[in-house]
Design a protein around this motif. Structure first.
Motif, PDB file in Angstrom:
ATOM      1  N   UNK A   1     -31.517 -90.314 -33.189  1.00 39.84           N
ATOM      2  CA  UNK A   1     -30.377 -91.230 -33.287  1.00 39.84           C
ATOM      3  C   UNK A   1     -29.807 -91.252 -34.702  1.00 39.84           C
ATOM      4  N   UNK A   2     -30.679 -91.253 -35.702  1.00 42.25           N
ATOM      5  CA  UNK A   2     -30.222 -91.265 -37.095  1.00 42.25           C
ATOM      6  C   UNK A   2     -29.488 -89.966 -37.449  1.00 42.25           C
ATOM      7  N   UNK A   3     -29.921 -88.855 -36.915  1.00 41.93           N
ATOM      8  CA  UNK A   3     -29.235 -87.580 -37.129  1.00 41.93           C
ATOM      9  C   UNK A   3     -27.818 -87.658 -36.553  1.00 41.93           C
ATOM     10  N   UNK A   4     -27.711 -88.190 -35.365  1.00 40.71           N
ATOM     11  CA  UNK A   4     -26.400 -88.264 -34.707  1.00 40.71           C
ATOM     12  C   UNK A   4     -25.461 -89.247 -35.398  1.00 40.71           C
ATOM     13  N   UNK A   5     -26.017 -90.248 -36.062  1.00 43.28           N
ATOM     14  CA  UNK A   5     -25.188 -91.248 -36.740  1.00 43.28           C
ATOM     15  C   UNK A   5     -24.678 -90.755 -38.095  1.00 43.28           C
ATOM     16  N   UNK A   6     -25.267 -89.691 -38.618  1.00 41.72           N
ATOM     17  CA  UNK A   6     -24.870 -89.143 -39.913  1.00 41.72           C
ATOM     18  C   UNK A   6     -23.886 -87.994 -39.672  1.00 41.72           C
ATOM     19  N   UNK A   7     -22.638 -88.171 -40.091  1.00 38.02           N
ATOM     20  CA  UNK A   7     -21.600 -87.168 -39.790  1.00 38.02           C
ATOM     21  C   UNK A   7     -21.931 -85.790 -40.351  1.00 38.02           C
ATOM     22  N   UNK A   8     -22.669 -85.746 -41.453  1.00 39.01           N
ATOM     23  CA  UNK A   8     -23.025 -84.453 -42.054  1.00 39.01           C
ATOM     24  C   UNK A   8     -24.158 -83.751 -41.304  1.00 39.01           C
ATOM     25  N   UNK A   9     -24.878 -84.507 -40.461  1.00 42.10           N
ATOM     26  CA  UNK A   9     -26.008 -83.943 -39.713  1.00 42.10           C
ATOM     27  C   UNK A   9     -25.750 -83.870 -38.216  1.00 42.10           C
ATOM     28  N   UNK A  10     -24.717 -84.544 -37.763  1.00 46.02           N
ATOM     29  CA  UNK A  10     -24.532 -84.807 -36.338  1.00 46.02           C
ATOM     30  C   UNK A  10     -24.482 -83.565 -35.456  1.00 46.02           C
ATOM     31  N   UNK A  11     -24.053 -82.432 -36.015  1.00 45.51           N
ATOM     32  CA  UNK A  11     -23.920 -81.228 -35.188  1.00 45.51           C
ATOM     33  C   UNK A  11     -25.192 -80.382 -35.131  1.00 45.51           C
ATOM     34  N   UNK A  12     -26.232 -80.818 -35.831  1.00 40.99           N
ATOM     35  CA  UNK A  12     -27.499 -80.088 -35.779  1.00 40.99           C
ATOM     36  C   UNK A  12     -28.092 -80.160 -34.367  1.00 40.99           C
ATOM     37  N   UNK A  13     -28.464 -79.033 -33.773  1.00 45.33           N
ATOM     38  CA  UNK A  13     -29.140 -79.099 -32.469  1.00 45.33           C
ATOM     39  C   UNK A  13     -30.513 -79.756 -32.608  1.00 45.33           C
ATOM     40  N   UNK A  14     -30.830 -80.657 -31.698  1.00 46.92           N
ATOM     41  CA  UNK A  14     -32.121 -81.351 -31.708  1.00 46.92           C
ATOM     42  C   UNK A  14     -32.778 -81.181 -30.341  1.00 46.92           C
ATOM     43  N   UNK A  15     -34.010 -80.664 -30.348  1.00 45.81           N
ATOM     44  CA  UNK A  15     -34.798 -80.541 -29.124  1.00 45.81           C
ATOM     45  C   UNK A  15     -36.014 -81.449 -29.250  1.00 45.81           C
ATOM     46  N   UNK A  16     -36.198 -82.325 -28.283  1.00 45.91           N
ATOM     47  CA  UNK A  16     -37.388 -83.172 -28.251  1.00 45.91           C
ATOM     48  C   UNK A  16     -38.476 -82.434 -27.484  1.00 45.91           C
ATOM     49  N   UNK A  17     -39.625 -82.245 -28.140  1.00 48.39           N
ATOM     50  CA  UNK A  17     -40.769 -81.547 -27.547  1.00 48.39           C
ATOM     51  C   UNK A  17     -41.931 -82.528 -27.516  1.00 48.39           C
ATOM     52  N   UNK A  18     -42.218 -83.076 -26.351  1.00 51.84           N
ATOM     53  CA  UNK A  18     -43.139 -84.204 -26.270  1.00 51.84           C
ATOM     54  C   UNK A  18     -43.899 -84.215 -24.958  1.00 51.84           C
ATOM     55  N   UNK A  19     -45.064 -84.848 -24.983  1.00 51.43           N
ATOM     56  CA  UNK A  19     -45.841 -85.045 -23.755  1.00 51.43           C
ATOM     57  C   UNK A  19     -45.216 -86.114 -22.866  1.00 51.43           C
ATOM     58  N   UNK A  20     -44.202 -86.807 -23.371  1.00 52.32           N
ATOM     59  CA  UNK A  20     -43.603 -87.936 -22.643  1.00 52.32           C
ATOM     60  C   UNK A  20     -42.289 -87.573 -21.956  1.00 52.32           C
ATOM     61  N   UNK A  21     -42.015 -86.280 -21.791  1.00 53.50           N
ATOM     62  CA  UNK A  21     -40.782 -85.874 -21.116  1.00 53.50           C
ATOM     63  C   UNK A  21     -41.021 -85.871 -19.611  1.00 53.50           C
ATOM     64  N   UNK A  22     -40.514 -86.876 -18.937  1.00 51.22           N
ATOM     65  CA  UNK A  22     -40.615 -86.985 -17.485  1.00 51.22           C
ATOM     66  C   UNK A  22     -39.239 -87.335 -16.933  1.00 51.22           C
ATOM     67  N   UNK A  23     -39.094 -87.202 -15.619  1.00 49.63           N
ATOM     68  CA  UNK A  23     -37.815 -87.556 -14.991  1.00 49.63           C
ATOM     69  C   UNK A  23     -37.456 -89.016 -15.257  1.00 49.63           C
ATOM     70  N   UNK A  24     -38.476 -89.881 -15.326  1.00 47.18           N
ATOM     71  CA  UNK A  24     -38.233 -91.311 -15.542  1.00 47.18           C
ATOM     72  C   UNK A  24     -37.854 -91.635 -16.983  1.00 47.18           C
ATOM     73  N   UNK A  25     -38.232 -90.764 -17.930  1.00 47.98           N
ATOM     74  CA  UNK A  25     -38.023 -91.081 -19.350  1.00 47.98           C
ATOM     75  C   UNK A  25     -36.986 -90.205 -20.039  1.00 47.98           C
ATOM     76  N   UNK A  26     -36.469 -89.192 -19.344  1.00 48.70           N
ATOM     77  CA  UNK A  26     -35.505 -88.294 -19.986  1.00 48.70           C
ATOM     78  C   UNK A  26     -34.255 -89.023 -20.447  1.00 48.70           C
ATOM     79  N   UNK A  27     -33.905 -90.104 -19.768  1.00 49.96           N
ATOM     80  CA  UNK A  27     -32.694 -90.829 -20.137  1.00 49.96           C
ATOM     81  C   UNK A  27     -32.776 -91.383 -21.560  1.00 49.96           C
ATOM     82  N   UNK A  28     -34.004 -91.607 -22.055  1.00 51.24           N
ATOM     83  CA  UNK A  28     -34.137 -92.123 -23.406  1.00 51.24           C
ATOM     84  C   UNK A  28     -33.698 -91.084 -24.431  1.00 51.24           C
ATOM     85  N   UNK A  29     -34.109 -89.839 -24.231  1.00 52.65           N
ATOM     86  CA  UNK A  29     -33.672 -88.771 -25.121  1.00 52.65           C
ATOM     87  C   UNK A  29     -32.187 -88.505 -25.011  1.00 52.65           C
ATOM     88  N   UNK A  30     -31.672 -88.561 -23.807  1.00 51.92           N
ATOM     89  CA  UNK A  30     -30.235 -88.373 -23.605  1.00 51.92           C
ATOM     90  C   UNK A  30     -29.450 -89.480 -24.288  1.00 51.92           C
TER      91      UNK A  30
END
Length: 301
Positions: A247-276
């Motif tokens: 979220x902080x990356x996206x809020x910073x205009x100089x960083x906002x276009x950096x691709x971000x991939x979340x790699x976590x044990x908590x990626x599930x169908x029920x929790x993906x909306x948090x990353x989105x």
């Protein structure tokens, strides 16, 4: 029987809820997100020649689940009051496991910046403690449940051999940064990313340190894309979690276009909306390292 139905936390607040449980005279914590339910102990079927920490298996609503005895994991004496013991049914890394604990006491809502990293003086690569929470006159130890399961079943972890089928690759002109608090996972990620051709990878122990590194580039008046092409982040990290970091990356205009991939044990169908919700470009569940590499290729090649 108590069941976790929902997690009433907005994405990117840098907060979490911890279920506190007791083992002997010590108190430990597990992230609520990992917990499906807490139940009274069921009859356990022992498995011959299994790992010493595997108590056996149970059948829960048609599913066969392994039971890990936390008493054995932590090297503790038997409970003085077996009647208080509980089963914590957890789900992460695309698997379900059950942890037998001496007692479950309460739930705390805290900020990740309240969690301190264990000192190297009393911890090392073998420790199961990834964070310390100070509460008045007592301390709550946050455990690395992924590492506990990985030590019991090494095949459940990141597998370098998955990358062999990708063939010879050279991505040495690409700079990645990775925020991951687990020393074991940092080592495994370094090995696997190098195998995939990504030899320029800088690691940080949490989102706070990684964000400060990115912001330092901006403060120097330089284009961040000249130094970093992509960010990989875990979710659970002391000081600043991966959702808040994104979220902080996206809020910073100089960083906002950096691709971000979340790699976590908590990626599930029920929790993906948090990353989105915080603007992650993609999310990959541990230990799917081959999928992670293909996603990196997609965003920076």
């Amino acid at each position: 029987m108590t069941k976790k139905q929902d997690i009433l936390l907005e994405s990117g607040t840098n907060e979490l809820e911890i279920i506190e449980f007791e083992m002997g005279n010590s108190r430990y914590g597990i992230n609520v997100i990992k917990v499906k339910e807490i139940i009274e102990p069921l009859s356990v079927t022992q498995i011959p020649h299994s790992h010493p920490s595997i108590e056996g298996i149970i059948q829960l609503r048609g599913e066969v689940l392994p039971v890990i005895n936390m008493q054995n994991v932590l090297g503790m004496r038997p409970s003085e009051d077996p009647g208080q013991e509980k089963f914590i049914v957890a789900a992460f890394n695309k698997q379900q496991v059950v942890f037998r604990v001496h007692n479950v006491t309460q739930i705390h809502r805290i900020s990740w910046d309240q969690i301190e990293k264990p000192s190297g003086i009393y911890s090392g690569d073998s420790t199961q403690v990834i964070g310390i929470i100070k509460r008045e006159e007592e301390m709550l130890l946050l455990l690395d449940f992924e590492k506990i399961v990985l030590e019991i079943n090494p095949e459940s972890g990141i597998n370098v051999s998955q990358l062999k089928k990708l063939g010879k690759r050279d991505r040495s002109d690409k700079q990645l940064i990775v925020a991951e608090d687990s020393p074991l996972l940092r080592k495994l990620l370094q090995e696997t990313l190098e195998e995939a051709g990504y030899s320029k990878v800088e690691f940080f122990e949490n989102g706070k340190d990684a964000l400060e590194f990115l912001e330092s580039i901006v403060k120097r008046g330089e284009d961040v894309k000249d130094h970093v092409q992509l960010v990989i982040t875990d979710i659970e990290m002391p000081q600043m979690d991966g959702h808040h970091f994104t979220k902080r990356i996206r809020e910073n205009t100089a960083l906002a276009k950096l691709p971000v991939i979340i790699f976590s044990s908590l990626i599930t169908d029920d929790l993906k909306h948090k990353g989105e919700g915080v603007g992650a470009d993609d999310q990959v569940s541990k230990p799917e390292i081959a999928e992670l590499v293909l996603k990196i290729d997609q965003y920076i090649l």
